[in-house]
Design a protein around this motif. Structure first.
Motif, PDB file in Angstrom:
ATOM      1  N   GLN B 188       0.826  -1.215   0.000  1.00 12.71           N
ATOM      2  CA  GLN B 188       0.000   0.000   0.000  1.00 12.71           C
ATOM      3  C   GLN B 188       0.858   1.262   0.000  1.00 12.71           C
ATOM      4  OE1 GLN B 188      -2.718   0.042   3.313  1.00 12.71           O
ATOM      5  NE2 GLN B 188      -4.250  -1.055   2.102  1.00 12.71           N
ATOM      6  N   ALA B 189       1.848   1.294   0.898  1.00 13.87           N
ATOM      7  CA  ALA B 189       2.724   2.474   0.998  1.00 13.87           C
ATOM      8  C   ALA B 189       3.478   2.667  -0.312  1.00 13.87           C
ATOM      9  CB  ALA B 189       3.696   2.294   2.164  1.00 13.87           C
ATOM     10  N   ALA B 190       3.900   1.547  -0.914  1.00 10.75           N
ATOM     11  CA  ALA B 190       4.722   1.626  -2.134  1.00 10.75           C
ATOM     12  C   ALA B 190       3.975   2.295  -3.276  1.00 10.75           C
ATOM     13  CB  ALA B 190       5.169   0.224  -2.541  1.00 10.75           C
ATOM     14  N   GLN B 191       2.654   2.162  -3.279  1.00 12.71           N
ATOM     15  CA  GLN B 191       1.880   2.729  -4.382  1.00 12.71           C
ATOM     16  C   GLN B 191       1.947   4.256  -4.425  1.00 12.71           C
ATOM     17  OE1 GLN B 191      -1.965   0.711  -4.280  1.00 12.71           O
ATOM     18  NE2 GLN B 191      -0.857  -1.232  -4.432  1.00 12.71           N
ATOM     19  N   ARG B 192       2.307   4.861  -3.278  1.00 13.94           N
ATOM     20  CA  ARG B 192       2.439   6.330  -3.238  1.00 13.94           C
ATOM     21  C   ARG B 192       3.897   6.760  -3.381  1.00 13.94           C
ATOM     22  NH1 ARG B 192       1.939   7.573   1.567  1.00 13.94           N
ATOM     23  NH2 ARG B 192       1.448   5.585   2.567  1.00 13.94           N
ATOM     24  N   GLY B 193       4.801   5.780  -3.502  1.00 12.74           N
ATOM     25  CA  GLY B 193       6.223   6.118  -3.484  1.00 12.74           C
ATOM     26  C   GLY B 193       6.882   6.044  -4.851  1.00 12.74           C
ATOM     27  N   ASN B 194       8.119   6.511  -4.887  1.00  7.84           N
ATOM     28  CA  ASN B 194       8.918   6.469  -6.101  1.00  7.84           C
ATOM     29  C   ASN B 194       9.962   5.351  -5.978  1.00  7.84           C
ATOM     30  OD1 ASN B 194      10.632   6.836  -8.246  1.00  7.84           O
ATOM     31  ND2 ASN B 194      11.452   8.810  -7.522  1.00  7.84           N
ATOM     32  N   PRO B 195       9.807   4.278  -6.764  1.00  6.77           N
ATOM     33  CA  PRO B 195      10.739   3.155  -6.623  1.00  6.77           C
ATOM     34  C   PRO B 195      12.168   3.511  -7.028  1.00  6.77           C
ATOM     35  CG  PRO B 195       9.246   2.822  -8.489  1.00  6.77           C
ATOM     36  CD  PRO B 195       8.760   4.029  -7.759  1.00  6.77           C
ATOM     37  N   LYS B 196      12.344   4.623  -7.780  1.00  2.00           N
ATOM     38  CA  LYS B 196      13.696   4.999  -8.209  1.00  2.00           C
ATOM     39  C   LYS B 196      14.357   5.950  -7.207  1.00  2.00           C
ATOM     40  CE  LYS B 196      12.901   2.992 -12.267  1.00  2.00           C
ATOM     41  NZ  LYS B 196      12.509   1.624 -11.863  1.00  2.00           N
ATOM     42  N   ALA B 197      13.634   6.311  -6.145  1.00  2.28           N
ATOM     43  CA  ALA B 197      14.168   7.285  -5.195  1.00  2.28           C
ATOM     44  C   ALA B 197      15.414   6.762  -4.482  1.00  2.28           C
ATOM     45  CB  ALA B 197      13.097   7.665  -4.176  1.00  2.28           C
ATOM     46  N   ILE B 198      15.427   5.444  -4.251  1.00  3.70           N
ATOM     47  CA  ILE B 198      16.576   4.814  -3.584  1.00  3.70           C
ATOM     48  C   ILE B 198      16.935   3.596  -4.413  1.00  3.70           C
ATOM     49  CG2 ILE B 198      17.476   3.884  -1.398  1.00  3.70           C
ATOM     50  CD1 ILE B 198      14.600   4.993  -0.294  1.00  3.70           C
ATOM     51  N   ARG B 199      18.215   3.279  -4.497  1.00  2.60           N
ATOM     52  CA  ARG B 199      18.608   2.082  -5.250  1.00  2.60           C
ATOM     53  C   ARG B 199      19.047   1.027  -4.237  1.00  2.60           C
ATOM     54  NH1 ARG B 199      18.371  -0.850 -10.075  1.00  2.60           N
ATOM     55  NH2 ARG B 199      19.960  -2.441  -9.807  1.00  2.60           N
ATOM     56  N   PHE B 200      18.215   0.016  -4.052  1.00  5.04           N
ATOM     57  CA  PHE B 200      18.575  -1.081  -3.149  1.00  5.04           C
ATOM     58  C   PHE B 200      19.157  -2.234  -3.971  1.00  5.04           C
ATOM     59  CE2 PHE B 200      15.173   0.628  -0.144  1.00  5.04           C
ATOM     60  CZ  PHE B 200      16.103   1.113   0.756  1.00  5.04           C
ATOM     61  N   PRO B 201      20.008  -3.067  -3.339  1.00  7.95           N
ATOM     62  CA  PRO B 201      20.649  -4.152  -4.098  1.00  7.95           C
ATOM     63  C   PRO B 201      19.654  -5.234  -4.511  1.00  7.95           C
ATOM     64  CG  PRO B 201      21.111  -4.391  -1.750  1.00  7.95           C
ATOM     65  CD  PRO B 201      20.419  -3.066  -1.916  1.00  7.95           C
ATOM     66  N   ARG B 202      19.966  -5.909  -5.608  1.00  4.97           N
ATOM     67  CA  ARG B 202      19.188  -7.071  -6.062  1.00  4.97           C
ATOM     68  C   ARG B 202      20.004  -8.312  -5.740  1.00  4.97           C
ATOM     69  NH1 ARG B 202      16.728  -2.596  -7.264  1.00  4.97           N
ATOM     70  NH2 ARG B 202      15.174  -2.558  -8.929  1.00  4.97           N
ATOM     71  N   GLY B 203      19.555  -9.070  -4.740  1.00  8.08           N
ATOM     72  CA  GLY B 203      20.314 -10.244  -4.288  1.00  8.08           C
ATOM     73  C   GLY B 203      20.408 -11.297  -5.382  1.00  8.08           C
ATOM     74  N   LYS B 204      21.606 -11.826  -5.597  1.00 11.41           N
ATOM     75  CA  LYS B 204      21.854 -12.932  -6.529  1.00 11.41           C
ATOM     76  C   LYS B 204      21.407 -12.609  -7.957  1.00 11.41           C
ATOM     77  CE  LYS B 204      22.148 -17.159  -4.960  1.00 11.41           C
ATOM     78  NZ  LYS B 204      23.589 -17.150  -4.669  1.00 11.41           N
ATOM     79  N   TRP B 205      21.355 -11.330  -8.252  1.00 10.12           N
ATOM     80  CA  TRP B 205      20.991 -10.875  -9.604  1.00 10.12           C
ATOM     81  C   TRP B 205      22.060 -11.339 -10.600  1.00 10.12           C
ATOM     82  CZ3 TRP B 205      17.003  -8.422 -11.899  1.00 10.12           C
ATOM     83  CH2 TRP B 205      17.238  -7.833 -13.157  1.00 10.12           C
ATOM     84  N   GLY B 206      21.629 -11.972 -11.666  1.00  8.65           N
ATOM     85  CA  GLY B 206      22.570 -12.330 -12.736  1.00  8.65           C
ATOM     86  C   GLY B 206      23.687 -13.251 -12.293  1.00  8.65           C
ATOM     87  N   ASP B 207      23.455 -14.076 -11.268  1.00  7.11           N
ATOM     88  CA  ASP B 207      24.524 -14.989 -10.802  1.00  7.11           C
ATOM     89  C   ASP B 207      24.420 -16.340 -11.509  1.00  7.11           C
ATOM     90  OD1 ASP B 207      22.297 -16.142  -9.634  1.00  7.11           O
ATOM     91  OD2 ASP B 207      23.275 -16.517  -7.711  1.00  7.11           O
ATOM     92  N   GLY B 208      23.508 -16.444 -12.457  1.00  9.35           N
ATOM     93  CA  GLY B 208      23.418 -17.683 -13.236  1.00  9.35           C
ATOM     94  C   GLY B 208      22.671 -18.803 -12.533  1.00  9.35           C
ATOM     95  N   THR B 209      22.115 -18.532 -11.330  1.00 10.71           N
ATOM     96  CA  THR B 209      21.327 -19.568 -10.647  1.00 10.71           C
ATOM     97  C   THR B 209      19.870 -19.108 -10.576  1.00 10.71           C
ATOM     98  OG1 THR B 209      21.356 -18.690  -8.401  1.00 10.71           O
ATOM     99  CG2 THR B 209      23.317 -19.913  -9.130  1.00 10.71           C
ATOM    100  N   TYR B 210      19.011 -19.999 -10.114  1.00 11.26           N
ATOM    101  CA  TYR B 210      17.623 -19.620  -9.849  1.00 11.26           C
ATOM    102  C   TYR B 210      17.384 -19.490  -8.346  1.00 11.26           C
ATOM    103  CZ  TYR B 210      16.808 -20.394 -14.790  1.00 11.26           C
ATOM    104  OH  TYR B 210      16.867 -20.310 -16.158  1.00 11.26           O
ATOM    105  N   ASP B 211      18.466 -19.257  -7.615  1.00 14.34           N
ATOM    106  CA  ASP B 211      18.332 -19.039  -6.171  1.00 14.34           C
ATOM    107  C   ASP B 211      18.065 -17.556  -5.891  1.00 14.34           C
ATOM    108  OD1 ASP B 211      18.685 -21.674  -5.459  1.00 14.34           O
ATOM    109  OD2 ASP B 211      20.866 -21.493  -5.332  1.00 14.34           O
ATOM    110  N   PHE B 212      17.576 -17.309  -4.673  1.00 15.20           N
ATOM    111  CA  PHE B 212      17.255 -15.954  -4.264  1.00 15.20           C
ATOM    112  C   PHE B 212      17.942 -15.646  -2.936  1.00 15.20           C
ATOM    113  CE2 PHE B 212      13.683 -17.715  -6.616  1.00 15.20           C
ATOM    114  CZ  PHE B 212      13.491 -16.763  -7.611  1.00 15.20           C
TER     115      PHE B 212
END
Ligand SMILES: [Zn+2]
Lengths: 223, 343
Positions: B188-212
């Motif tokens: 709910q809160a996110a719908q009023r926010g700007n997702p680009k306002a802060i850059r948080f890390p993406r865990g295991k992004w592009g590591d070639g696995t399907y793990d999270f």
């Protein structure tokens, strides 16, 4: 009158089928017990199945279910109660609660006062005082063994056996409940028209759970 | 005659769920939740959940039968969650299921909770194409599955290596002083926010696995909050929630779509409590459309834990002709997803 009784409040899984005639005379049709504190959930249903095979009875012939309500460590205790509730619901018969210590006490046939104690873990015991095998004095309690005034009475149950030093007296048998005695006690109560406790666990402790504290810092949120 | 009538029982976490299913048709169900009793603790307390299951078990069975308009004696088989889940909670459902099966003289099937989350979609959208990729996201699980056959062939492609996605929502919600469970208030809160306002890390992004991995993200949110404290900057809840949520759903949907493409699968199912999340639905819808993948998401009430998912899987297991479970069936708190049927 046919009754199936079982108890999973102690390390034992015990089940029995008993019968009374019109005069209240008791016959044990089948009983079985095993001791494995970690496998109540696996053992109970096959144990009941075994009793039915041994006695040649069908579950549909049962008139009553009696189940131990503890006190006892909760995970095992709930196996018996969940089973009892479901049997009663599916078979359309009443499910009665029996205090596990009362069944243990009844099995002694003692006519003089004694204490019954079972293991409550965390260095405590569940216990109650009895005037004789049928008469409990007051409620079941949970205490540290050293805090209990044993009055020099005989002490029965595995709680007595585990803490002989702290209690200051040796333990005498029986150590664990037997559903054969539970079935006989329940049928006696039915014959006498006595009331049973509700078939719900005797929880003598609150769940262990801590509420998180308030945030340490007061922050200025833009909501 | 029609397909067998399956009674499903689910007690793996904090919902006591019972349902009656015939084939792909949900006839009726009932769920009793103990979530209100866990709110003040900020998470599920196993002993509280187990006590609630025992109280709710037979009344919930009765309500489900009433809602379905069938009698207990009409039931052809009983399915119950054997795992994974909380030990004491699972034991209540399995004990009751065994007693019902014995009293009715009907077979008992101990089934896998995770596979149930996939099977439930059949009740809404009909039989699943074979194969299907499934993304399970909830407070307890974050799994990517390749489902060739619900009853006999489910392969785990990846899992979370630390927190479940829903768990990350709960922890971040507590950090933002939002209520438990954290999913809905953050969404709910996110719908009023700007997702680009802060850059948080993406865990295991592009590591070639399907793990999270979500624990690094949670730590990053905590650091952002402390940093703002130190510098006297205002904490904009909507922006933090939006940026956190974007990081979660970006990784989830990217990996799910990649799995579909790599395995040549045209259908993605997203299920579990977090599947109700609006950002996850929106981004998954967009990325699936771009990749020509059909997205199937069960309605919210079937995404959360319930008896229908267990009955739906039970129906598949019976249809596959698998042998019933023994009365000595044990619960398995970490039952692997490769075992749709517990033995
Ligand atoms: Zn679940």
């Amino acid at each position: 009158m046919l009754l199936l009784a079982f108890d999973t409040a102690t390390p034992a899984v015990t089940a029995a089928i008993g019968e009374t005639d019109a005069d209240g005379a008791f016959t044990l049709r089948a009983s079985a017990s095993s001791v494995d504190a970690r496998r109540h959930g696996e053992l109970l249903a096959p144990t009941v199945q075994g009793l039915l095979a041994e006695s040649g009875l069908d579950l549909a012939e049962l008139d009553h279910i009696a189940v131990g309500i503890g006190p006892g460590p909760y995970t095992g205790l709930r196996v018996g109660l969940a089973t009892g509730h479901a049997f009663a619901d599916a078979l359309g018969v009443p499910c009665h609660g029996v205090t596990t210590l009362d069944a243990l006490a009844f099995a002694t046939r003692r006519t003089e006062p004694f204490l019954a104690l079972t293991d409550a873990r965390r260095k405590e015991v569940f216990w109650a005082r009895y005037d004789d095998h049928l008469t409990r004095v007051g409620e079941v309690r949970v205490d540290r063994p050293a805090e209990i005034d044993t009055e020099g009475l005989p002490l029965i149950g595995d709680g007595a056996r585990m803490y002989t030093d702290a209690l200051g007296s040796p333990a005498v048998e029986p150590y664990l409940p037997d559903a054969a005695a539970m079935a006989e006690l329940a049928l006696l109560r039915l014959h006498l028209g006595e009331k049973f406790p509700e078939p719900v666990p005797l929880y003598l402790r609150r769940p262990d759970a801590v509420e998180p504290g308030a945030p340490k810092k007061v922050r200025q949120w833009v909501k | 005659m029609s397909e067998p009538l399956i009674l499903g029982i689910e007690t793996s976490c904090d919902e006591t769920g019972v349902a009656l299913v015939r084939g792909c048709e949900l006839l009726g169900d009932s769920v009793a939740s103990s979530v209100d009793q866990h709110v003040r603790f900020g998470g599920v307390v196993p002993e509280v959940a187990s006590r609630a299951h025992l109280e709710a078990m037979t009344p919930t069975v009765r309500r489900a039968l009433d809602n379905a308009g069938v009698a207990l004696s009409d039931v052809d088989a009983i399915a119950v969650t054997a795992g994974p889940g909380l030990a004491g909670a699972l034991l209540v459902g399995v004990s009751a299921a065994k007693a019902y099966a014995m009293a009715l003289g009907k077979p008992l099937y101990g089934v896998n909770h995770l596979v149930g989350h996939v099977a439930v979609d059949q009740l809404e959208h009909g039989p699943l194409p074979k194969p299907t990729i499934a993304l399970l996201v909830s407070g307890g699980h974050t799994s990517l599955l390749l489902v060739d056959d619900l009853a006999t062939s489910v392969i785990s492609l990846g899992d979370t290596v630390d927190d479940a996605a829903g768990e990350a929502y709960d922890k971040v919600a507590r950090l933002l002083e939002l209520p438990y469970p954290g999913g809905p208030p953050i969404d709910q809160a996110a719908q009023r926010g700007n997702p680009k306002a802060i850059r948080f890390p993406r865990g295991k992004w592009g590591d070639g696995t399907y793990d999270f991995s979500f624990s690094g993200l949670k730590t990053a949110v905590a650091r952002h909050v402390e940093d703002a404290d130190r510098k006297g900057r205002p904490l904009v809840v909507a922006d933090i929630a939006a940026a956190f949520q974007e990081s979660v759903v970006d990784v989830l949907t990217r990996k799910a779509v990649d799995a579909c493409v790599e395995h040549g699968v045209r259908t993605l199912v997203i299920s579990g409590g977090v599947a109700a999340n609006s950002a996850l639905r929106a981004l998954a819808g967009q990325r699936c459309a771009e990749a020509g993948i059909e997205l199937r998401v069960p309605p919210p009430r079937l995404c959360t834990d319930n008896g229908a998912m267990i009955a739906a899987l039970g129906a598949e297991v019976v249809k596959a002709g698998l042998p019933p479970s023994p009365l000595g069936l044990a619960t398995d708190t970490s039952l692997p997803v490769g075992s749709p049927l517990a033995v």
